[in-house]
Design a protein around this motif. Structure first.
Motif, mmCIF file in Angstrom:
data_model
loop_
_atom_site.group_PDB
_atom_site.id
_atom_site.type_symbol
_atom_site.label_atom_id
_atom_site.label_comp_id
_atom_site.label_asym_id
_atom_site.label_seq_id
_atom_site.Cartn_x
_atom_site.Cartn_y
_atom_site.Cartn_z
ATOM 1 N N VAL A 296 0.854 -1.185 0.000
ATOM 2 C CA VAL A 296 0.000 0.000 0.000
ATOM 3 C C VAL A 296 0.887 1.230 0.000
ATOM 4 O O VAL A 296 1.876 1.304 0.737
ATOM 5 C CB VAL A 296 -0.923 0.010 1.239
ATOM 6 N N THR A 297 0.554 2.205 -0.839
ATOM 7 C CA THR A 297 1.277 3.473 -0.901
ATOM 8 C C THR A 297 0.426 4.553 -0.260
ATOM 9 O O THR A 297 -0.776 4.649 -0.544
ATOM 10 C CB THR A 297 1.580 3.852 -2.361
ATOM 11 N N THR A 298 1.024 5.360 0.604
ATOM 12 C CA THR A 298 0.273 6.412 1.275
ATOM 13 C C THR A 298 0.999 7.750 1.175
ATOM 14 O O THR A 298 2.230 7.804 1.094
ATOM 15 C CB THR A 298 0.053 6.089 2.772
ATOM 16 N N HIS A 299 0.225 8.821 1.177
ATOM 17 C CA HIS A 299 0.797 10.160 1.288
ATOM 18 C C HIS A 299 -0.278 11.148 1.708
ATOM 19 O O HIS A 299 -1.470 10.878 1.602
ATOM 20 C CB HIS A 299 1.468 10.606 -0.013
ATOM 21 N N SER A 300 0.150 12.287 2.212
ATOM 22 C CA SER A 300 -0.763 13.349 2.619
ATOM 23 C C SER A 300 -1.125 14.214 1.418
ATOM 24 O O SER A 300 -0.321 14.386 0.491
ATOM 25 C CB SER A 300 -0.123 14.219 3.698
ATOM 26 N N VAL A 301 -2.341 14.748 1.473
ATOM 27 C CA VAL A 301 -2.826 15.636 0.419
ATOM 28 C C VAL A 301 -3.376 16.889 1.083
ATOM 29 O O VAL A 301 -4.224 16.800 1.975
ATOM 30 C CB VAL A 301 -3.929 14.969 -0.427
ATOM 31 N N GLU A 302 -2.907 18.052 0.656
ATOM 32 C CA GLU A 302 -3.395 19.317 1.192
ATOM 33 C C GLU A 302 -4.272 20.028 0.166
ATOM 34 O O GLU A 302 -3.963 20.037 -1.027
ATOM 35 C CB GLU A 302 -2.222 20.217 1.595
ATOM 36 N N TYR A 303 -5.360 20.636 0.658
ATOM 37 C CA TYR A 303 -6.284 21.354 -0.213
ATOM 38 C C TYR A 303 -7.160 22.260 0.649
ATOM 39 O O TYR A 303 -7.326 22.021 1.845
ATOM 40 C CB TYR A 303 -7.153 20.358 -1.005
ATOM 41 N N PRO A 304 -7.744 23.316 0.068
ATOM 42 C CA PRO A 304 -8.566 24.235 0.851
ATOM 43 C C PRO A 304 -10.007 23.757 0.966
ATOM 44 O O PRO A 304 -10.569 23.194 0.024
ATOM 45 C CB PRO A 304 -8.491 25.534 0.040
ATOM 46 N N ALA A 305 -10.604 24.005 2.127
ATOM 47 C CA ALA A 305 -12.034 23.738 2.349
ATOM 48 C C ALA A 305 -12.443 24.405 3.653
ATOM 49 O O ALA A 305 -11.676 24.402 4.618
ATOM 50 C CB ALA A 305 -12.321 22.246 2.404
ATOM 51 N N ASP A 306 -13.636 24.962 3.689
ATOM 52 C CA ASP A 306 -14.198 25.553 4.908
ATOM 53 C C ASP A 306 -13.275 26.614 5.499
ATOM 54 O O ASP A 306 -13.203 26.780 6.715
ATOM 55 C CB ASP A 306 -14.480 24.453 5.938
ATOM 56 N N GLY A 307 -12.552 27.322 4.644
ATOM 57 C CA GLY A 307 -11.639 28.354 5.102
ATOM 58 C C GLY A 307 -10.372 27.834 5.741
ATOM 59 O O GLY A 307 -9.618 28.610 6.356
ATOM 60 N N LEU A 308 -10.100 26.543 5.620
ATOM 61 C CA LEU A 308 -8.944 25.910 6.240
ATOM 62 C C LEU A 308 -8.101 25.200 5.176
ATOM 63 O O LEU A 308 -8.561 24.972 4.057
ATOM 64 C CB LEU A 308 -9.398 24.877 7.282
ATOM 65 N N THR A 309 -6.883 24.848 5.544
ATOM 66 C CA THR A 309 -6.071 23.958 4.718
ATOM 67 C C THR A 309 -6.208 22.559 5.287
ATOM 68 O O THR A 309 -5.719 22.268 6.386
ATOM 69 C CB THR A 309 -4.593 24.383 4.718
ATOM 70 N N MET A 310 -6.908 21.707 4.571
ATOM 71 C CA MET A 310 -7.120 20.339 5.024
ATOM 72 C C MET A 310 -5.898 19.480 4.685
ATOM 73 O O MET A 310 -5.291 19.647 3.621
ATOM 74 C CB MET A 310 -8.366 19.753 4.381
ATOM 75 N N ILE A 311 -5.576 18.570 5.593
ATOM 76 C CA ILE A 311 -4.443 17.664 5.400
ATOM 77 C C ILE A 311 -4.987 16.241 5.511
ATOM 78 O O ILE A 311 -5.134 15.699 6.608
ATOM 79 C CB ILE A 311 -3.333 17.915 6.430
ATOM 80 N N SER A 312 -5.302 15.657 4.379
ATOM 81 C CA SER A 312 -5.928 14.341 4.356
ATOM 82 C C SER A 312 -4.912 13.258 4.033
ATOM 83 O O SER A 312 -3.781 13.537 3.631
ATOM 84 C CB SER A 312 -7.084 14.330 3.345
ATOM 85 N N HIS A 313 -5.354 12.025 4.208
ATOM 86 C CA HIS A 313 -4.462 10.859 4.071
ATOM 87 C C HIS A 313 -4.981 9.967 2.954
ATOM 88 O O HIS A 313 -6.094 9.432 3.043
ATOM 89 C CB HIS A 313 -4.433 10.088 5.395
#
Length: 241
Positions: free
Chosen positions: A4-21
């Motif tokens: 399994v390959t994993t990494h974080s993804v950053e993007y804007p939403a709800d006025g915040l910078t989301m950091i998802s997996h």
């Protein structure tokens, strides 16, 4: 074990910078995909491991952020953030759609085969995506029997599975009844599983923070609920080569 390959993804939403997996299964072809939403405290290693486990099963999985990278250790601070969000369907949809856009943009994702699973606030977001008419193959929620604006549940286009503890003071019998009535009136293919003796957040392993009364881990039902979610996905979103 499948790689399994994993990494974080950053993007804007709800006025915040989301950091998802993001977790990707082995191989190069397109696969069905799953959004995983966290409880109000935020995204932590529990949901990240769930995403990794689904990738092991062959899914592209995105455990999405709702708090701009924050994990709330103070319960009152968490409630001050989560309760206004839960009262704002359009904000929840914005957060859900932003995560969905990231998942759809992943080259490994089959954009026509996506499900949404969520815990607590993340489950409410999954339900709001359904009420917004998003083309999902399945919605699964734990501790999230939120009801929506009148008539909008009729826009849900997929089976809905919901799990809750019988002793959950945040989702009591009256809330269970209201959720069931909404789903039934809307003609949704729905199921509600009540886990006997379980409290709120029964699915989540203990963490080092203050716990409110009525909140507690139930190891046996946590395993059962996860199996139920995996079975929902296998039924509605099977992995095929």
């Amino acid at each position: 074990m499948t790689t399994v390959t994993t990494h974080s993804v950053e993007y804007p939403a709800d006025g915040l910078t989301m950091i998802s997996h993001l977790a990707l299964p082995a191989g190069t072809g397109r696969r069905p995909a799953v959004l995983i939403g966290p409880e109000g405290t935020g995204l932590n290693d529990f949901q990240r491991r769930r995403a990794d486990a689904l990738a092991e099963l062959g899914y592209v999985a995105l455990a999405f952020d709702i708090n701009g990278g924050r994990w709330f250790t103070d319960i009152e601070e968490m409630l001050a953030h989560a309760l206004p969000l839960l009262a704002a369907p359009d904000r929840m949809r914005e957060i859900g759609h932003a995560a969905l856009d990231v998942l759809r943009a992943e080259p490994r994702t089959d954009p026509d085969r996506i499900a949404a699973v969520g815990y607590g606030t993340g489950g409410a977001i999954a339900l709001e995506l359904g009420r917004d008419g998003v083309d999902l193959r399945a919605i699964g929620t734990i501790n999230a029997l939120t009801t929506g604006r009148p008539g909008e549940a009729a826009r849900i286009r997929c089976p809905v599975w919901a799990g809750v503890g019988s002793e959950d003071p945040i989702m009591p019998a009256a809330q269970r009844d209201a959720f069931a009535a909404e789903m039934q009136e809307a003609g949704v293919d729905w199921r509600l599983v009540v886990y006997g003796g379980a409290q709120h957040a029964f699915h989540h392993p203990p963490v080092d923070q203050a716990v409110r009364p009525g909140v507690g881990h139930h190891p046996l039902h946590a395993q059962r609920a996860w199996r139920d979610i995996v079975e929902l996905l296998a039924d509605c979103l099977p992995v095929t080569e």
